[in-house]
Design a protein around this motif. Structure first.
Motif, PDB file in Angstrom:
ATOM      1  N   ARG A   1     -41.244  13.526  -6.573  1.00 15.99           N
ATOM      2  CA  ARG A   1     -42.309  12.793  -7.255  1.00 15.99           C
ATOM      3  C   ARG A   1     -41.766  11.766  -8.244  1.00 15.99           C
TER       4      ARG A   1
ATOM      5  N   GLY B   1     -53.828  23.002 -11.618  1.00 17.62           N
ATOM      6  CA  GLY B   1     -53.359  21.787 -12.258  1.00 17.62           C
ATOM      7  C   GLY B   1     -52.152  21.202 -11.557  1.00 17.62           C
ATOM      8  N   ASN B   2     -51.618  20.122 -12.119  1.00 17.45           N
ATOM      9  CA  ASN B   2     -50.467  19.462 -11.504  1.00 17.45           C
ATOM     10  C   ASN B   2     -49.252  20.368 -11.445  1.00 17.45           C
TER      11      ASN B   2
ATOM     12  N   ASP C   1     -47.257  21.344  -8.156  1.00 13.74           N
ATOM     13  CA  ASP C   1     -45.811  21.097  -8.108  1.00 13.74           C
ATOM     14  C   ASP C   1     -45.065  22.376  -7.747  1.00 13.74           C
TER      15      ASP C   1
ATOM     16  N   ASP D   1     -62.966  20.380  -5.854  1.00 13.11           N
ATOM     17  CA  ASP D   1     -63.340  19.166  -6.593  1.00 13.11           C
ATOM     18  C   ASP D   1     -63.111  19.322  -8.100  1.00 13.11           C
TER      19      ASP D   1
ATOM     20  N   PRO E   1     -57.909  20.216 -11.660  1.00 14.29           N
ATOM     21  CA  PRO E   1     -57.434  19.122 -12.508  1.00 14.29           C
ATOM     22  C   PRO E   1     -56.237  18.370 -11.942  1.00 14.29           C
ATOM     23  N   ALA E   2     -55.589  18.903 -10.919  1.00 16.78           N
ATOM     24  CA  ALA E   2     -54.455  18.212 -10.309  1.00 16.78           C
ATOM     25  C   ALA E   2     -54.911  16.902  -9.679  1.00 16.78           C
ATOM     26  N   TYR E   3     -53.989  15.948  -9.574  1.00 19.04           N
ATOM     27  CA  TYR E   3     -54.303  14.673  -8.939  1.00 19.04           C
ATOM     28  C   TYR E   3     -54.715  14.917  -7.488  1.00 19.04           C
ATOM     29  N   LYS E   4     -55.751  14.220  -7.049  1.00 15.13           N
ATOM     30  CA  LYS E   4     -56.274  14.410  -5.697  1.00 15.13           C
ATOM     31  C   LYS E   4     -55.215  14.151  -4.635  1.00 15.13           C
ATOM     32  N   GLU E   5     -54.394  13.099  -4.844  1.00 19.00           N
ATOM     33  CA  GLU E   5     -53.372  12.784  -3.843  1.00 19.00           C
ATOM     34  C   GLU E   5     -52.297  13.874  -3.763  1.00 19.00           C
ATOM     35  N   GLU E   6     -52.050  14.564  -4.904  1.00 18.09           N
ATOM     36  CA  GLU E   6     -51.077  15.644  -4.886  1.00 18.09           C
ATOM     37  C   GLU E   6     -51.614  16.856  -4.131  1.00 18.09           C
TER      38      GLU E   6
ATOM     39  N   GLU F   1     -53.842  16.726  -1.691  1.00 18.21           N
ATOM     40  CA  GLU F   1     -53.831  16.364  -0.278  1.00 18.21           C
ATOM     41  C   GLU F   1     -52.429  16.448   0.306  1.00 18.21           C
TER      42      GLU F   1
END
Length: 213
Positions: free
Chosen positions: A64, A159-160, A164, A187, A190-195, A197
């Protein structure tokens, strides 16, 4: 601007320049040291790890955030008036009194970061084999290359850091599967949507509306 009128961005720190200590070589500590050094102070950064970067290095995987890019950024910020001392931890290797009273530092900037995971608050999470706090797991892999995951891996959280940890676990030898358990809906993660996916595309399993008890 002609060369004759150019004003250096960094003032040379003479032997009488104030000494300032910065505790922590994360984003906050390095930024503070950069500006303090540019003003002509003699700055020493004390970092408990063997590399700079704080959670950028310890918590975010290389896929990342490329380490070559980080090193380039650090090299630009750590100017000639800045010294970095690695493997030096506050409270273990030195105290604030040592810096102010014995070493002659005029000020100390604390940039300790947040290197502890939040607990779940459920029975059995402390000291039980196989239960590893997320930050501990990520630091072991990112800083020391240790593979702590094996078999079927469950990650609690959305979360992120949780995503990770799941993606890092999936890359370790001896891991059969990785499942993220999150107490709310996808939905609401809190993690980024692209992460999220990307994790699902790599084979991470996501189970929502589930939490430990």
């Amino acid at each position: 601007m002609s060369p004759e009128t150019f004003v250096p961005l960094v003032k040379t720190a003479g032997p009488e320049a104030p000494k300032i200590a910065v505790i922590g070589a994360g984003p906050s500590g390095i930024t503070a040291a950069h500006y303090l050094g540019a003003l002509g102070n003699r700055v020493t950064i004390f970092e408990r790890e063997s590399v700079p970067g704080g959670m950028l290095m310890a918590g975010i995987p290389e896929y990342r955030l490329p380490r070559e890019l980080l090193k380039k950024e650090f090299d630009q910020l750590l100017g000639p008036n800045i010294e970095v001392k690695y493997n030096k931890a506050l409270g273990k290797d030195f105290t604030l009194d040592d810096l102010l009273e014995k070493e002659g530092y005029k000020a100390v900037y604390l940039a300790l970061g947040s290197h502890h995971s939040r607990k779940l608050g459920v029975p059995g999470e402390d000291g039980k084999e196989g239960i590893i706090p997320g930050i501990t797991f990520l630091k072991a892999y990112n800083l020391k290359g240790k593979n702590l995951a094996k078999g079927r891996v469950g990650v609690v959280g959305g979360g992120n850091s949780a995503v990770d940890a799941a993606r890092v676990a999936l890359r370790q030898k001896g891991v059969d599967s990785v499942t993220i358990y999150y107490r709310r809906t996808r939905d609401e993660m809190p993690a980024y949507k692209e992460e999220i996916e990307a994790a699902l595309e790599e084979g991470v399993i996501l189970k929502t509306l589930e939490s430990p008890c």
